[in-house]
Design a protein around this motif. Sequence first.
Motif, PDB file in Angstrom:
ATOM      1  N   GLU A 162     -73.656  51.796  27.578  1.00  0.00           N
ATOM      2  CA  GLU A 162     -73.707  50.820  26.491  1.00  0.00           C
ATOM      3  C   GLU A 162     -72.437  50.942  25.673  1.00  0.00           C
ATOM      4  O   GLU A 162     -71.948  52.064  25.428  1.00  0.00           O
ATOM      5  N   ARG A 187     -64.829  44.308  28.788  1.00  0.00           N
ATOM      6  CA  ARG A 187     -65.106  43.615  30.051  1.00  0.00           C
ATOM      7  C   ARG A 187     -63.880  43.663  30.969  1.00  0.00           C
ATOM      8  O   ARG A 187     -64.003  43.877  32.176  1.00  0.00           O
ATOM      9  N   CYS A 236     -63.577  47.086  32.481  1.00  0.00           N
ATOM     10  CA  CYS A 236     -64.529  47.249  33.578  1.00  0.00           C
ATOM     11  C   CYS A 236     -63.994  46.623  34.853  1.00  0.00           C
ATOM     12  O   CYS A 236     -64.038  47.227  35.943  1.00  0.00           O
ATOM     13  N   ALA A 293     -68.619  46.113  37.444  1.00  0.00           N
ATOM     14  CA  ALA A 293     -69.086  44.824  36.936  1.00  0.00           C
ATOM     15  C   ALA A 293     -69.292  44.915  35.429  1.00  0.00           C
ATOM     16  O   ALA A 293     -70.017  45.796  34.958  1.00  0.00           O
ATOM     17  N   PRO A 294     -68.673  44.046  34.638  1.00  0.00           N
ATOM     18  CA  PRO A 294     -68.829  44.110  33.184  1.00  0.00           C
ATOM     19  C   PRO A 294     -70.273  44.031  32.726  1.00  0.00           C
ATOM     20  O   PRO A 294     -70.651  44.625  31.714  1.00  0.00           O
ATOM     21  N   GLU A 295     -71.104  43.316  33.484  1.00  0.00           N
ATOM     22  CA  GLU A 295     -72.508  43.170  33.086  1.00  0.00           C
ATOM     23  C   GLU A 295     -73.320  44.439  33.318  1.00  0.00           C
ATOM     24  O   GLU A 295     -74.503  44.500  32.944  1.00  0.00           O
ATOM     25  N   ASP A 296     -72.716  45.471  33.910  1.00  0.00           N
ATOM     26  CA  ASP A 296     -73.408  46.756  34.049  1.00  0.00           C
ATOM     27  C   ASP A 296     -73.634  47.423  32.688  1.00  0.00           C
ATOM     28  O   ASP A 296     -74.518  48.264  32.552  1.00  0.00           O
ATOM     29  N   VAL A 338     -74.518  47.462  28.583  1.00  0.00           N
ATOM     30  CA  VAL A 338     -75.175  46.786  27.472  1.00  0.00           C
ATOM     31  C   VAL A 338     -74.162  46.714  26.334  1.00  0.00           C
ATOM     32  O   VAL A 338     -73.453  47.688  26.064  1.00  0.00           O
ATOM     33  N   TYR A 339     -74.075  45.573  25.660  1.00  0.00           N
ATOM     34  CA  TYR A 339     -73.156  45.387  24.544  1.00  0.00           C
ATOM     35  C   TYR A 339     -73.975  45.276  23.260  1.00  0.00           C
ATOM     36  O   TYR A 339     -74.971  44.545  23.208  1.00  0.00           O
ATOM     37  N   GLY A 399     -72.354  37.857  23.041  1.00  0.00           N
ATOM     38  CA  GLY A 399     -72.699  38.796  24.104  1.00  0.00           C
ATOM     39  C   GLY A 399     -73.425  40.039  23.650  1.00  0.00           C
ATOM     40  O   GLY A 399     -73.736  40.911  24.465  1.00  0.00           O
ATOM     41  N   GLU A 454     -76.377  42.336  22.824  1.00  0.00           N
ATOM     42  CA  GLU A 454     -77.748  42.372  23.329  1.00  0.00           C
ATOM     43  C   GLU A 454     -78.670  43.241  22.475  1.00  0.00           C
ATOM     44  O   GLU A 454     -79.893  43.158  22.604  1.00  0.00           O
TER      45      GLU A 454
END
Length: 309
Positions: free
Chosen positions: A195, A214, A217, A223-226, A228-229, A281, A283
């Motif tokens: 995170e 991002r 990464c 993968a940037p979506e790996d 949590v932001y 973005g 979360e």
Amino acid sequence: MELRVFTEPQQGATYDDLLAVAREAESLGFGAFFRSDHYLAMGGDGLPGPSDAWVTLAGLARDTSTIRLGTMMTSATFRHPGPLAISVANVDQMSGGRVELGIGAGWFEAEHDKYGIPFPATGERFDRFEEQLAIITGLWATPADGSGSFSHDGRYYQVTDSPGLPKPTQAKPPVLIGGVGKKRTPALAAAYADEFNLPFVDEETTKAQFARVRAACESAGRAPEDLVYSNALVLCVGADEAELERRAAAIGRELGELRENGLAGTPEEVVDKIGRFAALGSERLYLQVLDLADLDHLRLVAADVMPRV
């Protein structure tokens, strides 16, 4: 958007104060209870004095049952990496797998001076921080069956054939890294974090720094979506202006400033601001709760904000 509670016990709190907040947060459905890792108050007398973050979380691990627990952020200057990996694994076991490790390079020089903790220059602190991340995650990842061991030959830390015990209950407690550094912080997040958190920054800074993370990464082949932001913001919510003024005064802040820089206002205002961070973005939001005696504050957020985000 997941809402989490974030406390600053160095400003003055007993264990029982923290337990009351953690249990209330748990009963209301907040995602986690986090606490800072500091040894000196930042203004005020700090009575009754600081508490150790991981000692406190060990107690909360046994005195709560479902809420996740963590630090924002443990200072890498406070502990050697091997013992810290052991402490976090122990508390994770004690909690049944509910622990998260927020960790940073350390920044508050005065607390180091007051409690005899070395405080190297910025470059060295980040070098040590990077080695700590490698060691802590490496120890946790070492097979528990004795089929392998962990070694690290760094500039500041050397580890030789460690069994990497004990193991946390989770395969790997989530690691949080945060900050606004433009190069090294995003690179470390890409390499080690689960995170990425931004504390007390505005929307423009959030947008720019999330983009850097991002990009880091992608450069690292991750993968940037790996990740949590998330963001952390000071909380001040009231049903009306009188309640808002009262809550702002209780924490020694000016309401207009809080509206601009924190998460402050009526539930409607706060829901709107949360939506803007979500659009960037974010979360999770860590709600910095500074008046630990005001449990009605949490109840208001749980009733009038949480269901709408």
